[in-house]
Design an enzyme around this catalytic site. Structure first.
Site, PDB file in Angstrom:
ATOM      1  N   HIS A  18       0.841  -1.310   0.004  1.00 38.64           N
ATOM      2  CA  HIS A  18      -0.056   0.053  -0.168  1.00 38.64           C
ATOM      3  C   HIS A  18       0.917   1.280   0.122  1.00 38.64           C
ATOM      4  O   HIS A  18       0.517   2.318  -0.671  1.00 38.64           O
ATOM      5  CB  HIS A  18      -0.822   0.004   1.184  1.00 38.64           C
ATOM      6  N   LYS A  42     -16.555  -6.546   7.103  1.00 42.46           N
ATOM      7  CA  LYS A  42     -15.203  -7.142   6.573  1.00 42.46           C
ATOM      8  C   LYS A  42     -14.776  -7.844   7.996  1.00 42.46           C
ATOM      9  O   LYS A  42     -13.725  -8.153   7.902  1.00 42.46           O
ATOM     10  CB  LYS A  42     -14.292  -6.265   5.861  1.00 42.46           C
ATOM     11  N   ARG A  91      -2.436  -6.236  -8.314  1.00 43.28           N
ATOM     12  CA  ARG A  91      -1.222  -7.219  -8.210  1.00 43.28           C
ATOM     13  C   ARG A  91      -1.067  -8.376  -9.128  1.00 43.28           C
ATOM     14  O   ARG A  91      -0.242  -8.546  -9.934  1.00 43.28           O
ATOM     15  CB  ARG A  91      -1.436  -7.976  -6.704  1.00 43.28           C
TER      16      ARG A  91
HETATM   17  P1  ADP Z   1     -10.033  -3.532  -0.218  1.00 43.65           P
HETATM   18  O1  ADP Z   1     -10.447  -4.177   0.827  1.00 43.65           O
HETATM   19  O2  ADP Z   1     -10.636  -2.349  -0.835  1.00 43.65           O
HETATM   20  O3  ADP Z   1      -9.373  -4.291  -1.394  1.00 43.65           O
HETATM   21  P2  ADP Z   1      -7.279  -3.380   0.572  1.00 43.65           P
HETATM   22  O4  ADP Z   1      -6.754  -2.610   1.936  1.00 43.65           O
HETATM   23  O5  ADP Z   1      -6.981  -4.737   0.662  1.00 43.65           O
HETATM   24  O6  ADP Z   1      -8.779  -2.897   0.452  1.00 43.65           O
HETATM   25  O7  ADP Z   1      -6.581  -2.712  -0.657  1.00 43.65           O
HETATM   26  C1  ADP Z   1      -6.723  -1.329  -1.179  1.00 43.65           C
HETATM   27  C2  ADP Z   1      -5.890  -1.451  -2.670  1.00 43.65           C
HETATM   28  O8  ADP Z   1      -4.698  -1.707  -2.614  1.00 43.65           O
HETATM   29  C3  ADP Z   1      -6.624  -2.408  -3.528  1.00 43.65           C
HETATM   30  O9  ADP Z   1      -6.722  -1.735  -4.583  1.00 43.65           O
HETATM   31  C4  ADP Z   1      -5.572  -3.370  -3.662  1.00 43.65           C
HETATM   32  O10 ADP Z   1      -5.603  -4.180  -4.930  1.00 43.65           O
HETATM   33  C5  ADP Z   1      -4.175  -2.420  -3.510  1.00 43.65           C
HETATM   34  N1  ADP Z   1      -3.185  -3.360  -3.038  1.00 43.65           N
HETATM   35  C6  ADP Z   1      -3.374  -4.329  -1.679  1.00 43.65           C
HETATM   36  N2  ADP Z   1      -2.053  -4.768  -1.642  1.00 43.65           N
HETATM   37  C7  ADP Z   1      -1.289  -4.121  -2.708  1.00 43.65           C
HETATM   38  C8  ADP Z   1       0.232  -4.493  -3.009  1.00 43.65           C
HETATM   39  N3  ADP Z   1       0.942  -5.307  -2.442  1.00 43.65           N
HETATM   40  N4  ADP Z   1       0.480  -3.892  -4.266  1.00 43.65           N
HETATM   41  C9  ADP Z   1      -0.301  -3.020  -4.911  1.00 43.65           C
HETATM   42  N5  ADP Z   1      -1.339  -2.767  -4.576  1.00 43.65           N
HETATM   43  C10 ADP Z   1      -2.023  -3.451  -3.420  1.00 43.65           C
END
Ligand code: ADP
Length: 162
Positions: A18, A42, A91
Site C-alpha cells: 500500500h 469485513k 497485483r
Molecule cells: P480493499 O478491501 O478495498 O481491497 P485493501 O486494503 O486490501 O482494500 O487494498 C486497497 C487497494 O490496494 C486495492 O486496490 C488493492 O488491490 C491494493 N493493494 C493491496 N496490496 C497491494 C500490493 N501489495 N501492491 C499493490 N497494490 C496493492
C-alpha cells in the site's frame, strides 16, 4: 485546477505494498486522500481509528497526503472531497475481476470520476493485509512486509489475543 485523488481501501493493516502505491501516486497529484473504509461487514482486526492512525504515522513525511475514514458509497465520498480520481492497486489477474466491477460501479454512479490503476512493485506482488495477518497470528516475522510501527501493533494485537 487542483488534481485530487482518493486511494480507498480497508488497510487492515497498511502494508509496504500500500505504502508503495501511496508514495508513487503522491507524486502524480496535488493531493492524495487515503480513505479507510469503515465497513464492519469485513470484520477487521484493527478498528478504523487504529487503521487511520497507523496510516497517518507512516505517511507523516508526505506533505500532500492525508488519511481519514469514510462510510457510505465511495462515489459519493469522492465527490464530497472534490476529487476526480480513484487510485487502486493491481497485483495479479486475481485482482482484476473485483477491481473491474468496482470501477464500473463507480462510473455508473458518477461518470466524472476516473478510476486509475497502479501496478504493484514486483517486490510486493504477493503481499496483502491478509497474508500479513496470517503470518503475524502464528508469531512469524513480518519485517520488510509492513512498516516497523505496524509490525509492533500486530505483535501487540496477537499477544493480547485480539
Ligand atoms: P480493499 O478491501 O478495498 O481491497 P485493501 O486494503 O486490501 O482494500 O487494498 C486497497 C487497494 O490496494 C486495492 O486496490 C488493492 O488491490 C491494493 N493493494 C493491496 N496490496 C497491494 C500490493 N501489495 N501492491 C499493490 N497494490 C496493492
Amino acid at each position: 485546477m487542483m488534481l485530487i485523488a482518493v486511494y480507498p481501501g480497508s488497510f487492515d493493516p497498511v502494508t509496504n505494498g500500500h505504502l508503495d502505491i501511496i508514495h508513487r501516486s503522491s507524486r502524480l497529484f496535488d493531493r492524495l486522500i487515503v480513505a479507510v473504509g469503515r465497513q464492519v461487514s469485513k470484520n477487521p482486526l484493527f478498528s478504523s481509528e487504529e487503521r487511520v492512525e497507523m496510516l497517518q504515522a507512516v505517511t507523516a513525511d508526505l506533505s500532500n497526503v492525508e488519511t481519514e475514514s469514510f462510510d457510505g458509497l465511495l462515489a459519493h465520498y469522492v465527490r464530497k472531497r472534490e476529487a476526480a480520481i480513484v487510485i487502486r492497486g493491481l497485483r495479479a489477474i486475481s485482482d482484476f475481476d473485483y477491481e473491474f466491477q468496482l470501477a464500473l460501479a463507480i462510473k455508473k454512479l458518477d461518470e466524472n470520476i476516473e478510476t486509475m490503476f497502479m501496478m504493484t512493485n514486483s517486490e510486493y506482488s504477493f503481499l496483502s493485509s491478509s497474508i500479513v495477518k496470517e503470518i503475524a497470528s502464528y508469531g512469524g516475522c513480518v519485517q520488510g512486509l509492513v512498516p516497523p510501527l505496524v509490525a509492533e501493533k500486530l505483535r501487540h494485537k496477537y499477544q493480547k489475543g485480539h
